[in-house]
Design a protein around this motif. Structure first.
Motif, PDB file in Angstrom:
ATOM      1  N   ASP A  47     -52.090  13.180 -16.243  1.00  0.00           N
ATOM      2  CA  ASP A  47     -51.124  13.078 -15.213  1.00  0.00           C
ATOM      3  C   ASP A  47     -50.188  11.817 -15.769  1.00  0.00           C
ATOM      4  O   ASP A  47     -50.448  10.808 -15.659  1.00  0.00           O
ATOM      5  N   TYR A  48     -49.029  12.383 -16.446  1.00  0.00           N
ATOM      6  CA  TYR A  48     -47.955  11.156 -16.498  1.00  0.00           C
ATOM      7  C   TYR A  48     -47.478  10.472 -15.612  1.00  0.00           C
ATOM      8  O   TYR A  48     -47.007   9.485 -15.888  1.00  0.00           O
ATOM      9  N   THR A  49     -47.552  11.013 -14.425  1.00  0.00           N
ATOM     10  CA  THR A  49     -46.862  10.546 -13.173  1.00  0.00           C
ATOM     11  C   THR A  49     -47.857   9.254 -12.611  1.00  0.00           C
ATOM     12  O   THR A  49     -47.251   8.698 -12.032  1.00  0.00           O
ATOM     13  N   PRO A 103     -49.091   5.040 -20.861  1.00  0.00           N
ATOM     14  CA  PRO A 103     -49.605   5.484 -22.347  1.00  0.00           C
ATOM     15  C   PRO A 103     -50.814   4.450 -22.747  1.00  0.00           C
ATOM     16  O   PRO A 103     -51.790   5.051 -23.295  1.00  0.00           O
ATOM     17  N   ALA A 104     -50.981   3.423 -22.129  1.00  0.00           N
ATOM     18  CA  ALA A 104     -52.034   2.565 -22.569  1.00  0.00           C
ATOM     19  C   ALA A 104     -53.327   3.245 -21.650  1.00  0.00           C
ATOM     20  O   ALA A 104     -54.371   3.163 -22.361  1.00  0.00           O
ATOM     21  N   ASP A 105     -53.045   3.605 -20.548  1.00  0.00           N
ATOM     22  CA  ASP A 105     -54.322   4.415 -19.873  1.00  0.00           C
ATOM     23  C   ASP A 105     -54.594   5.473 -20.784  1.00  0.00           C
ATOM     24  O   ASP A 105     -55.922   5.622 -20.789  1.00  0.00           O
ATOM     25  N   HIS A 132     -58.857   8.443 -23.631  1.00  0.00           N
ATOM     26  CA  HIS A 132     -59.241   9.440 -24.407  1.00  0.00           C
ATOM     27  C   HIS A 132     -59.422   9.137 -25.936  1.00  0.00           C
ATOM     28  O   HIS A 132     -59.889  10.120 -26.453  1.00  0.00           O
ATOM     29  N   THR A 133     -59.175   7.827 -26.216  1.00  0.00           N
ATOM     30  CA  THR A 133     -59.285   7.642 -27.579  1.00  0.00           C
ATOM     31  C   THR A 133     -60.016   6.371 -27.972  1.00  0.00           C
ATOM     32  O   THR A 133     -60.273   5.543 -28.973  1.00  0.00           O
ATOM     33  N   VAL A 141     -46.278   4.315 -28.830  1.00  0.00           N
ATOM     34  CA  VAL A 141     -47.364   3.076 -28.600  1.00  0.00           C
ATOM     35  C   VAL A 141     -48.613   3.688 -28.305  1.00  0.00           C
ATOM     36  O   VAL A 141     -49.829   3.300 -27.887  1.00  0.00           O
ATOM     37  N   SER A 142     -48.745   5.253 -28.358  1.00  0.00           N
ATOM     38  CA  SER A 142     -49.774   6.012 -28.304  1.00  0.00           C
ATOM     39  C   SER A 142     -50.573   6.555 -29.490  1.00  0.00           C
ATOM     40  O   SER A 142     -51.669   7.068 -29.466  1.00  0.00           O
ATOM     41  N   VAL A 143     -50.058   6.183 -30.666  1.00  0.00           N
ATOM     42  CA  VAL A 143     -50.564   6.879 -31.853  1.00  0.00           C
ATOM     43  C   VAL A 143     -51.585   5.961 -32.706  1.00  0.00           C
ATOM     44  O   VAL A 143     -51.438   4.614 -32.563  1.00  0.00           O
ATOM     45  N   ARG A 144     -52.466   6.610 -33.397  1.00  0.00           N
ATOM     46  CA  ARG A 144     -53.473   5.863 -34.017  1.00  0.00           C
ATOM     47  C   ARG A 144     -52.774   4.790 -35.237  1.00  0.00           C
ATOM     48  O   ARG A 144     -51.735   5.084 -35.809  1.00  0.00           O
ATOM     49  N   ARG A 145     -53.331   3.767 -35.340  1.00  0.00           N
ATOM     50  CA  ARG A 145     -52.803   2.722 -36.453  1.00  0.00           C
ATOM     51  C   ARG A 145     -53.244   3.241 -37.636  1.00  0.00           C
ATOM     52  O   ARG A 145     -54.123   3.839 -38.031  1.00  0.00           O
ATOM     53  N   TYR A 146     -52.244   2.948 -38.672  1.00  0.00           N
ATOM     54  CA  TYR A 146     -52.196   3.014 -39.969  1.00  0.00           C
ATOM     55  C   TYR A 146     -52.107   4.825 -40.073  1.00  0.00           C
ATOM     56  O   TYR A 146     -51.060   5.291 -40.920  1.00  0.00           O
TER      57      TYR A 146
END
Length: 336
Positions: A201-203, A207-209, A214-215, A237-242
């Protein structure tokens, strides 16, 4: 089919001016150049981009007026041009074939189509269902498979999971073994789940949540933005580092790359219209659609269609439905 058995004229829905009405007119059936086939169109898919082209607000996808609009179609080959070997008269085909850059669109009974843009349509689907797939399927595939190489073991986040590109992207990612999550409104959760994704639920979350829940704060391996604007910024800001990769089909705005750079991740844009506009790379679209047909016929992908039906004479109503916010799934115009 011999040319003598093809009618001299056809019915086509023509727009004469920006944001103007459709007028169904008799127009000559086009000749078939080398490398092309003549298709009797059974159904024409309506994309949001079609409505933007008609309204004159798609600078990246201009189509000189007066014109026949419509990009997606499914139909039957009735004539084969010189040099075409993949198709025969009577073949059922589908493709993203026109309605932009001066190429005749699909709101017509016939179209002369570059054979490279076509594939045999899925056997499991009707003309109407097949016509709903080309643009959204190619866009989803180019982002997930060509750019991000989504595969088994990846966690994929699709923004706009109940939308045209989004619902196909979920299914492609699942078919390649990925664990898929998708943002949506609560009212769309059942749709997202039905295609195999975990709804978010994006509403009511940030993104940090999403990343935390989930990751375990690692970030998603692939993030596909089908919404644009602030959603692309959220993707960074939701994507995996590297090793993470962000893909966007609507990366038209101005964005800060700092959040992505600080994660050491990568970005790709998808511009699905390029082969039609440039004439280069068209055969890859046909190849993608052939792969999509395989997934459909294997029971691993299906289109979501709106229940309302439209005829060629109701093209304006179909456009209105596609922009109303009330359509649940893809809008399609029945031609034959």
């Amino acid at each position: 089919m011999p040319r003598s058995l093809v009618p001299a004229t056809m019915q086509a829905a023509v727009v004469h001016e920006t944001d103007g009405p459709f007028e169904v007119l008799a127009r000559p059936v086009p000749d078939v150049p080398r490398g092309h086939v003549l298709v009797r169109i059974g159904a024409s898919g309506v994309n949001p981009l079609d409505t933007k082209i008609r309204a004159g607000v798609a600078a990246h996808a201009e189509h000189p007026l007066p014109a026949v609009l419509g990009m997606d179609m499914a139909g039957v080959v009735v004539q084969v041009g010189v040099g075409v070997t993949r198709f025969e008269v009577g073949d059922e085909v589908y493709g993203l074939v026109g309605g932009v850059g001066g190429l005749q669109g699909t709101l017509a009974e016939y179209a002369a189509v570059d054979a490279d843009l076509l594939a045999h349509k899925p056997k499991r689907l009707s003309m109407r269902e097949s016509a709903a797939l080309p643009l959204v399927s190619i866009t989803a595939w180019e982002g997930l498979i060509d750019r991000a190489r989504a595969s088994s073991g990846h966690k994929v986040l699709v923004h706009g999971g109940a939308g045209g590109v989004g619902h196909v992207a979920i299914q492609i990612a699942r078919a390649f073994g990925a664990d898929v999550y998708a943002t949506a409104k609560p009212a769309q959760f059942d749709v997202v789940r039905s295609f195999g994704a975990t709804p978010i639920d994006y509403t009511a979350s940030t993104p940090a949540d999403h990343v935390h829940a989930h990751t375990a704060d690692e970030g998603f391996d692939v993030v596909y933005d089908t919404v644009g604007g602030a959603t692309l910024d959220a993707s960074f800001v939701s994507v995996r580092r590297y090793t993470g990769h962000v893909v966007s089909a609507l990366g038209w705005g101005t964005h800060s790359l700092a959040p992505l750079s600080f994660r050491g991740a990568t970005y790709s844009g998808v511009f699905t219209l390029m082969p039609m506009l440039s004439g280069k790379g068209r055969a890859h679209h046909g190849h993608i659609l052939a792969r999509i047909a395989e997934l459909v016929d294997a029971g691993r992908l299906r289109p979501l269609l709106d229940t309302q039906r439209f005829t060629l004479g109701q093209a304006a109503d179909a456009h209105a439905r596609a922009t109303s916010g009330r359509a649940v799934g893809r809008v399609v115009v029945d031609i034959a």
